[in-house]
Design a protein around this motif. Structure first.
Motif, PDB file in Angstrom:
ATOM      1  N   CYS A 243       0.840  -1.195   0.000  1.00  0.00           N
ATOM      2  CA  CYS A 243       0.000   0.000   0.000  1.00  0.00           C
ATOM      3  C   CYS A 243       0.869   1.237   0.000  1.00  0.00           C
ATOM      4  O   CYS A 243       0.577   2.230  -0.646  1.00  0.00           O
ATOM      5  CB  CYS A 243      -0.875  -0.051   1.244  1.00  0.00           C
ATOM      6  SG  CYS A 243      -1.841   1.417   1.510  1.00  0.00           S
ATOM      7  N   GLY A 244       1.977   1.180   0.726  1.00  0.00           N
ATOM      8  CA  GLY A 244       2.885   2.312   0.814  1.00  0.00           C
ATOM      9  C   GLY A 244       4.101   1.923   1.613  1.00  0.00           C
ATOM     10  O   GLY A 244       4.178   0.818   2.148  1.00  0.00           O
ATOM     11  N   MET A 245       5.063   2.831   1.658  1.00  0.00           N
ATOM     12  CA  MET A 245       6.285   2.603   2.431  1.00  0.00           C
ATOM     13  C   MET A 245       6.635   3.904   3.123  1.00  0.00           C
ATOM     14  O   MET A 245       7.633   4.554   2.806  1.00  0.00           O
ATOM     15  CB  MET A 245       7.411   2.116   1.519  1.00  0.00           C
ATOM     16  CG  MET A 245       7.167   0.722   0.933  1.00  0.00           C
ATOM     17  SD  MET A 245       8.601   0.033   0.091  1.00  0.00           S
ATOM     18  CE  MET A 245       8.027  -1.654  -0.231  1.00  0.00           C
ATOM     19  N   SER A 248      10.035   5.510   4.161  1.00  0.00           N
ATOM     20  CA  SER A 248      11.052   6.098   3.286  1.00  0.00           C
ATOM     21  C   SER A 248      10.608   7.391   2.618  1.00  0.00           C
ATOM     22  O   SER A 248      11.346   7.965   1.831  1.00  0.00           O
ATOM     23  CB  SER A 248      11.436   5.089   2.195  1.00  0.00           C
ATOM     24  OG  SER A 248      10.324   4.842   1.353  1.00  0.00           O
TER      25      SER A 248
ATOM     26  N   SER B 262       9.786   0.882  -3.588  1.00  0.00           N
ATOM     27  CA  SER B 262       8.499   1.572  -3.562  1.00  0.00           C
ATOM     28  C   SER B 262       8.005   1.873  -4.980  1.00  0.00           C
ATOM     29  O   SER B 262       6.856   2.271  -5.160  1.00  0.00           O
ATOM     30  CB  SER B 262       8.579   2.849  -2.731  1.00  0.00           C
ATOM     31  OG  SER B 262       9.551   3.705  -3.271  1.00  0.00           O
ATOM     32  N   VAL B 265       4.752   0.359  -5.807  1.00  0.00           N
ATOM     33  CA  VAL B 265       3.512   1.099  -5.547  1.00  0.00           C
ATOM     34  C   VAL B 265       3.285   2.142  -6.638  1.00  0.00           C
ATOM     35  O   VAL B 265       2.213   2.209  -7.232  1.00  0.00           O
ATOM     36  CB  VAL B 265       3.537   1.787  -4.167  1.00  0.00           C
ATOM     37  CG1 VAL B 265       2.201   2.452  -3.893  1.00  0.00           C
ATOM     38  CG2 VAL B 265       3.879   0.799  -3.075  1.00  0.00           C
TER      39      VAL B 265
END
Lengths: 332, 332
Positions: A243-245, A248, B262, B265
């Protein structure tokens, strides 16, 4: 009529400085045909907005410097030149970061007729809720027998993921930091694991203890050591919904990724990024399933509320300190 | 009758030392009911075997120390106590790393009736070929309009991936090192990119030049800078089929992963590990599609051939130096 709104004066490097957000005032033009004017009551601030402050196109265009910023909002129609809206209608739209929004009616939705507080349509029944539901069901294809792991498990998205997974009958482990978040998770029947003062190996051991039968579904909101620890505990054919990170989003230099990505091969696992906008055609299905649960009080959705338009940037920046439990919103 | 076979005397750390492989001799017992005895003609050595030398169960059990090692092999039945096999039958089986194999008939397959050299069933029409086909079609769901990127593109698996993708009509970029590998790729209409003397950023630039419309499908055999460079060039809804990460198989300490995960995503991309064994029920479909192409000479499959049983460990170790073009096999 005057509109007060925030603009971004420069694209930040690292954690944005509060001074980059400027509150401006503008006199609104006459309402055009097909437009509506809305007095916002609630504004949404979300981690994904950091991506719009980068000056680079990702999956959504960057904020334009010096122009009104945007975001989810709920408000009341105060003037309309569109046949579908009349004064007094409660609506949601993307004209946030401001007090008065004047928009084409095509970008405005009436709130569904579900007996919940109106701001729920920015959270549990809005974008974050839909994100949780789509990630868990459409991306991770979660089944009742799955062992589920969620990072940022008490956040706006994570807190719904853990409850939807519990409602399916899954064994659920949630990663969080602060003590009150861990307590909230435990109160919902979730095995709570703290990431605080742990390296990836220690976090992995804690996950293994909390989920002795491994991890079939990992709902990823954070990255970093959470991902590395989760990869080490995957079961065969595990699914990771990315879904997201958030870990970072404010990095100024690239941080190395997990050293054990080859676990994807060993466990024949899938890792898939997604954006809720791609799944919005399923919003009605989501409302059908989750709406009644929320109205019946079966879903405990948390909100962290800031007040006044002036505090919107502060509410946004607090997201990166983990200051919110559940959805962070601003009440005007 | 005597069987000569290799055993592993210890589980290596890092690149295995040649001295860990011991050639032993054993007198075979009488053939039991339901068993066949096979004189091996060709042995397979494959990167995945390194995983069986770890002492840890991954997706396949480790080699037992002091016991005959195993691997793909093609040979001729020289004695049979099973109704399905007779002397002279050409067969494939997992009793490799030895000259004579004595096995239950249930683990032995007659070679399909396709007009190709018998050793092709260890390569282009065997496990590596099936791996390429399954990864490209079943995991990456490759379509003719896709821009395809392949690492270790001249290897046993990669060299078939690039040709299958070209046959579909895809634009194909292959990453390799040695000059003759790059030349072979170019001769097959593949845009050849060298990883030599490049960091991830430089490799990404080279990929961007070779594939100006980005990457829809990445077939991953290597990991490391190849993965990081590929992630940076993904198109929306890209699919990464993770076949292996040979770059890290001999690492003694965990090496950091890509800093730009990422992108999964941002690009709503999927990364999926797979093991060919899970897809073996589709082997007949693979043979139906690829067998005629190989028999007709439309697929240029390369082999690197070592000779004599004694050289089997050397052939295996050469895989980690990139010494092979196409499938590495041992002729007895």
């Amino acid at each position: 009529m005057q509109m007060r709104f925030f603009t971004l004066t420069d694209y930040p490097v690292g954690l944005p400085d509060r001074t980059l957000f400027t509150l401006e005032t503008q006199t609104l033009p006459e309402l055009d045909e097909g437009e509506v004017r809305i007095r916002n009551r609630w504004l949404s601030v979300d981690p994904y907005m950091r991506g719009r402050m980068s000056g680079q196109r990702t999956y959504v265009a960057p904020f334009e410097l010096g122009k009104p910023m945007e975001g989810g909002a709920v408000g009341e129609v105060i003037a309309s030149k569109d046949a579908h809206f009349k004064e007094g209608d409660l609506v949601s739209h993307m004209g946030g970061w401001r007090d008065i929004a004047q928009l084409p009616a095509s970008g405005v939705q009436k709130l569904p007729n579900i007996d919940v507080p109106e701001q729920a349509f920015l959270g549990v029944l809005g974008m974050p809720g839909m994100t949780a539901w789509a990630g868990l069901n459409l991306i991770a294809e979660c089944q009742s027998s799955d062992k589920v792991l969620v990072s940022a498990a008490s956040g706006a998205v994570g807190s719904l993921v853990v409850q939807l997974a519990k409602a399916k009958g899954c064994h659920v482990v949630g990663i969080a930091g602060a003590e009150h978040k861990l307590e909230w998770l435990a109160s919902r029947g979730v095995e709570a694991v703290s990431y605080r003062n742990k390296n990836a190996e220690e976090l992995e051991r804690a996950i293994a203890q909390a989920s002795p039968e491994g991890v079939d579904v990992y709902f990823e909101n954070v990255g970093g050591i959470c991902l590395e620890a989760a990869l080490g505990q995957l079961n065969e054919h595990a699914r990771i919904a990315v879904c997201g990170m958030i870990g970072s989003y404010n990095d100024t230099a690239p941080a190395p990724g997990p050293s054990n990505l080859s676990q994807l091969v060993v466990r024949k696992a899938r890792m898939q990024g997604f954006i809720v906008a791609d799944h919005w055609h399923r919003y009605a299905d989501f409302l059908d399933e989750v709406g009644p649960q929320v109205a019946a009080g079966q879903i405990d959705y948390q909100e962290t509320v800031e007040e006044t338009l002036e505090r919107t940037p502060d509410a946004f920046l607090a997201l990166f300190e983990g200051a919110n439990t559940g959805k962070m919103i601003v009440k005007l």
